[in-house]
Design a protein around this motif. Structure first.
Motif, PDB file in Angstrom:
ATOM      1  N   TYR A 293     -10.600   2.334 -13.794  1.00  0.00           N
ATOM      2  CA  TYR A 293     -10.482   3.546 -12.995  1.00  0.00           C
ATOM      3  C   TYR A 293      -9.063   4.086 -13.049  1.00  0.00           C
ATOM      4  O   TYR A 293      -8.103   3.345 -13.237  1.00  0.00           O
ATOM      5  CB  TYR A 293     -10.817   3.266 -11.528  1.00  0.00           C
ATOM      6  N   ALA A 294      -8.961   5.397 -12.835  1.00  0.00           N
ATOM      7  CA  ALA A 294      -7.678   6.057 -12.608  1.00  0.00           C
ATOM      8  C   ALA A 294      -7.735   6.616 -11.193  1.00  0.00           C
ATOM      9  O   ALA A 294      -8.791   7.043 -10.725  1.00  0.00           O
ATOM     10  CB  ALA A 294      -7.448   7.157 -13.620  1.00  0.00           C
ATOM     11  N   TYR A 295      -6.608   6.606 -10.503  1.00  0.00           N
ATOM     12  CA  TYR A 295      -6.571   6.926  -9.077  1.00  0.00           C
ATOM     13  C   TYR A 295      -5.673   8.127  -8.788  1.00  0.00           C
ATOM     14  O   TYR A 295      -4.645   8.311  -9.442  1.00  0.00           O
ATOM     15  CB  TYR A 295      -6.052   5.720  -8.288  1.00  0.00           C
ATOM     16  N   THR A 296      -6.092   8.904  -7.783  1.00  0.00           N
ATOM     17  CA  THR A 296      -5.293  10.006  -7.254  1.00  0.00           C
ATOM     18  C   THR A 296      -5.301   9.885  -5.733  1.00  0.00           C
ATOM     19  O   THR A 296      -6.271   9.389  -5.150  1.00  0.00           O
ATOM     20  CB  THR A 296      -5.855  11.382  -7.651  1.00  0.00           C
TER      21      THR A 296
ATOM     22  N   LEU B 166      -3.441   7.865 -12.072  1.00  0.00           N
ATOM     23  CA  LEU B 166      -2.803   6.652 -12.595  1.00  0.00           C
ATOM     24  C   LEU B 166      -3.776   5.480 -12.578  1.00  0.00           C
ATOM     25  O   LEU B 166      -4.558   5.325 -11.641  1.00  0.00           O
ATOM     26  CB  LEU B 166      -1.579   6.280 -11.761  1.00  0.00           C
ATOM     27  N   THR B 167      -3.674   4.643 -13.608  1.00  0.00           N
ATOM     28  CA  THR B 167      -4.443   3.396 -13.677  1.00  0.00           C
ATOM     29  C   THR B 167      -3.633   2.301 -12.985  1.00  0.00           C
ATOM     30  O   THR B 167      -2.428   2.470 -12.744  1.00  0.00           O
ATOM     31  CB  THR B 167      -4.698   2.989 -15.142  1.00  0.00           C
ATOM     32  N   PRO B 168      -4.259   1.178 -12.679  1.00  0.00           N
ATOM     33  CA  PRO B 168      -3.481   0.065 -12.112  1.00  0.00           C
ATOM     34  C   PRO B 168      -2.290  -0.325 -12.997  1.00  0.00           C
ATOM     35  O   PRO B 168      -1.205  -0.624 -12.480  1.00  0.00           O
ATOM     36  CB  PRO B 168      -4.510  -1.065 -12.011  1.00  0.00           C
ATOM     37  N   GLN B 169      -2.479  -0.278 -14.306  1.00  0.00           N
ATOM     38  CA  GLN B 169      -1.372  -0.605 -15.211  1.00  0.00           C
ATOM     39  C   GLN B 169      -0.225   0.397 -15.070  1.00  0.00           C
ATOM     40  O   GLN B 169       0.945   0.019 -15.088  1.00  0.00           O
ATOM     41  CB  GLN B 169      -1.855  -0.636 -16.677  1.00  0.00           C
ATOM     42  N   ASP B 170      -0.575   1.697 -14.938  1.00  0.00           N
ATOM     43  CA  ASP B 170       0.452   2.730 -14.750  1.00  0.00           C
ATOM     44  C   ASP B 170       1.252   2.468 -13.472  1.00  0.00           C
ATOM     45  O   ASP B 170       2.471   2.589 -13.451  1.00  0.00           O
ATOM     46  CB  ASP B 170      -0.180   4.124 -14.647  1.00  0.00           C
ATOM     47  N   ILE B 171       0.543   2.135 -12.426  1.00  0.00           N
ATOM     48  CA  ILE B 171       1.200   1.905 -11.133  1.00  0.00           C
ATOM     49  C   ILE B 171       2.050   0.648 -11.189  1.00  0.00           C
ATOM     50  O   ILE B 171       3.174   0.624 -10.686  1.00  0.00           O
ATOM     51  CB  ILE B 171       0.155   1.839 -10.000  1.00  0.00           C
ATOM     52  N   GLN B 172       1.534  -0.378 -11.848  1.00  0.00           N
ATOM     53  CA  GLN B 172       2.293  -1.620 -12.007  1.00  0.00           C
ATOM     54  C   GLN B 172       3.618  -1.317 -12.713  1.00  0.00           C
ATOM     55  O   GLN B 172       4.681  -1.780 -12.286  1.00  0.00           O
ATOM     56  CB  GLN B 172       1.471  -2.616 -12.815  1.00  0.00           C
TER      57      GLN B 172
ATOM     58  N   LEU C  89       4.551  -7.709 -10.035  1.00  0.00           N
ATOM     59  CA  LEU C  89       3.204  -7.747  -9.465  1.00  0.00           C
ATOM     60  C   LEU C  89       2.181  -7.916 -10.575  1.00  0.00           C
ATOM     61  O   LEU C  89       2.316  -7.304 -11.637  1.00  0.00           O
ATOM     62  CB  LEU C  89       2.892  -6.441  -8.734  1.00  0.00           C
ATOM     63  N   ALA C  90       1.179  -8.693 -10.305  1.00  0.00           N
ATOM     64  CA  ALA C  90       0.079  -8.828 -11.266  1.00  0.00           C
ATOM     65  C   ALA C  90      -0.752  -7.552 -11.232  1.00  0.00           C
ATOM     66  O   ALA C  90      -0.886  -6.908 -10.190  1.00  0.00           O
ATOM     67  CB  ALA C  90      -0.786 -10.028 -10.898  1.00  0.00           C
ATOM     68  N   ARG C  91      -1.319  -7.179 -12.376  1.00  0.00           N
ATOM     69  CA  ARG C  91      -2.175  -6.002 -12.442  1.00  0.00           C
ATOM     70  C   ARG C  91      -3.342  -6.149 -11.482  1.00  0.00           C
ATOM     71  O   ARG C  91      -3.771  -5.188 -10.850  1.00  0.00           O
ATOM     72  CB  ARG C  91      -2.683  -5.778 -13.869  1.00  0.00           C
ATOM     73  N   THR C  92      -3.857  -7.368 -11.342  1.00  0.00           N
ATOM     74  CA  THR C  92      -4.985  -7.587 -10.436  1.00  0.00           C
ATOM     75  C   THR C  92      -4.593  -7.350  -8.975  1.00  0.00           C
ATOM     76  O   THR C  92      -5.409  -6.890  -8.181  1.00  0.00           O
ATOM     77  CB  THR C  92      -5.548  -9.012 -10.592  1.00  0.00           C
ATOM     78  N   THR C  93      -3.346  -7.631  -8.617  1.00  0.00           N
ATOM     79  CA  THR C  93      -2.868  -7.354  -7.263  1.00  0.00           C
ATOM     80  C   THR C  93      -2.872  -5.854  -7.017  1.00  0.00           C
ATOM     81  O   THR C  93      -3.338  -5.383  -5.972  1.00  0.00           O
ATOM     82  CB  THR C  93      -1.459  -7.926  -7.051  1.00  0.00           C
ATOM     83  N   VAL C  94      -2.373  -5.100  -7.983  1.00  0.00           N
ATOM     84  CA  VAL C  94      -2.351  -3.638  -7.863  1.00  0.00           C
ATOM     85  C   VAL C  94      -3.783  -3.110  -7.799  1.00  0.00           C
ATOM     86  O   VAL C  94      -4.103  -2.240  -6.979  1.00  0.00           O
ATOM     87  CB  VAL C  94      -1.566  -2.996  -9.027  1.00  0.00           C
ATOM     88  N   ALA C  95      -4.675  -3.650  -8.635  1.00  0.00           N
ATOM     89  CA  ALA C  95      -6.071  -3.213  -8.628  1.00  0.00           C
ATOM     90  C   ALA C  95      -6.733  -3.506  -7.277  1.00  0.00           C
ATOM     91  O   ALA C  95      -7.515  -2.691  -6.766  1.00  0.00           O
ATOM     92  CB  ALA C  95      -6.840  -3.883  -9.763  1.00  0.00           C
TER      93      ALA C  95
ATOM     94  N   GLU D   1       0.838  -1.198   0.000  1.00  0.00           N
ATOM     95  CA  GLU D   1       0.000   0.000   0.000  1.00  0.00           C
ATOM     96  C   GLU D   1       0.873   1.248   0.000  1.00  0.00           C
ATOM     97  O   GLU D   1       0.599   2.210  -0.706  1.00  0.00           O
ATOM     98  CB  GLU D   1      -0.932   0.019   1.214  1.00  0.00           C
ATOM     99  N   ALA D   2       1.927   1.247   0.809  1.00  0.00           N
ATOM    100  CA  ALA D   2       2.829   2.395   0.880  1.00  0.00           C
ATOM    101  C   ALA D   2       3.522   2.637  -0.462  1.00  0.00           C
ATOM    102  O   ALA D   2       3.680   3.784  -0.891  1.00  0.00           O
ATOM    103  CB  ALA D   2       3.863   2.186   1.986  1.00  0.00           C
ATOM    104  N   GLU D   3       3.915   1.563  -1.135  1.00  0.00           N
ATOM    105  CA  GLU D   3       4.570   1.707  -2.439  1.00  0.00           C
ATOM    106  C   GLU D   3       3.601   2.257  -3.487  1.00  0.00           C
ATOM    107  O   GLU D   3       3.971   3.097  -4.307  1.00  0.00           O
ATOM    108  CB  GLU D   3       5.132   0.362  -2.893  1.00  0.00           C
ATOM    109  N   VAL D   4       2.360   1.788  -3.449  1.00  0.00           N
ATOM    110  CA  VAL D   4       1.344   2.282  -4.390  1.00  0.00           C
ATOM    111  C   VAL D   4       1.090   3.768  -4.139  1.00  0.00           C
ATOM    112  O   VAL D   4       1.033   4.571  -5.071  1.00  0.00           O
ATOM    113  CB  VAL D   4       0.046   1.452  -4.282  1.00  0.00           C
ATOM    114  N   LEU D   5       0.951   4.154  -2.864  1.00  0.00           N
ATOM    115  CA  LEU D   5       0.748   5.569  -2.546  1.00  0.00           C
ATOM    116  C   LEU D   5       1.939   6.419  -2.972  1.00  0.00           C
ATOM    117  O   LEU D   5       1.764   7.528  -3.483  1.00  0.00           O
ATOM    118  CB  LEU D   5       0.474   5.744  -1.050  1.00  0.00           C
ATOM    119  N   ALA D   6       3.142   5.903  -2.783  1.00  0.00           N
ATOM    120  CA  ALA D   6       4.335   6.646  -3.203  1.00  0.00           C
ATOM    121  C   ALA D   6       4.318   6.891  -4.708  1.00  0.00           C
ATOM    122  O   ALA D   6       4.663   7.984  -5.174  1.00  0.00           O
ATOM    123  CB  ALA D   6       5.601   5.899  -2.783  1.00  0.00           C
ATOM    124  N   ALA D   7       3.886   5.906  -5.473  1.00  0.00           N
ATOM    125  CA  ALA D   7       3.787   6.076  -6.924  1.00  0.00           C
ATOM    126  C   ALA D   7       2.747   7.139  -7.269  1.00  0.00           C
ATOM    127  O   ALA D   7       2.957   7.971  -8.162  1.00  0.00           O
ATOM    128  CB  ALA D   7       3.439   4.745  -7.593  1.00  0.00           C
TER     129      ALA D   7
END
Length: 156
Positions: free
Chosen positions: A69-72, A29-35, A42-48, A15-21
């Motif tokens: 979705y795209a996330y902020t 960012l989309t899950p693919q962007d974050i991946q 990491l699988a895209r589904t894990t990030v999602a 979670e911390a790594e995803v937030l840092a991104a």
């Protein structure tokens, strides 16, 4: 069972790594962007899944982006995230006064001084003004002996 040790991450690390991104990005960012940004295996589904959990906690906002979705980030930085968690914990208790008293009693002297400074500094909470003092009405002057009182009658 396998003799290979588990390479499981500590709780909250992903979670911390995803937030840092998200904090490093200048756009949603989309899950693919974050991946891709994490560069991890990491699988895209894990990030999602991590993003959905962060959304459920109110830590990220999401908007439709095609079929996904795209996330902020909903918080500006790690300090904002810690403050949000502290507010959430406080909100779970009915006796907020006791919780805050116990919290303050466990602070180091330096943290207590910092907290006192912040609470005494009006600039510490931008956009929040302290309540204006309520004016107290002045007491009516006592009538002079033989003169008219507040009701217009003469005192005897």
């Amino acid at each position: 069972m396998s003799d290979v040790p588990s390479a499981r991450r500590p709780a909250g690390e992903l979670e911390a790594e995803v937030l840092a991104a998200l904090w490093a990005a200048d756009r949603p960012l989309t899950p693919q962007d974050i991946q891709a940004a994490l560069g991890a295996d990491l699988a895209r589904t894990t990030v999602a899944t991590i993003l959905a959990r962060l959304h459920d906690k109110g830590t990220v906002h999401r908007t439709r982006a095609g079929r996904g979705y795209a996330y902020t980030p909903a918080v500006a930085d790690p300090a904002g995230l810690a403050a949000r968690r502290m507010h959430a914990e406080l909100g779970r208790e009915t006796d907020r006064s006791t919780v805050l008293a116990r919290f303050v009693s466990d602070l180091s002297a330096e943290d207590e001084r910092l907290l006192r400074d912040l609470l005494g500094d009006e600039a510490a909470a931008p956009g929040v003004s302290p309540p204006a003092p309520t004016p107290t009405p002045a007491p009516a002057p006592a009538p002079a002996a033989g003169g008219p009182g507040a009701d217009g009658r003469t005192a005897r």
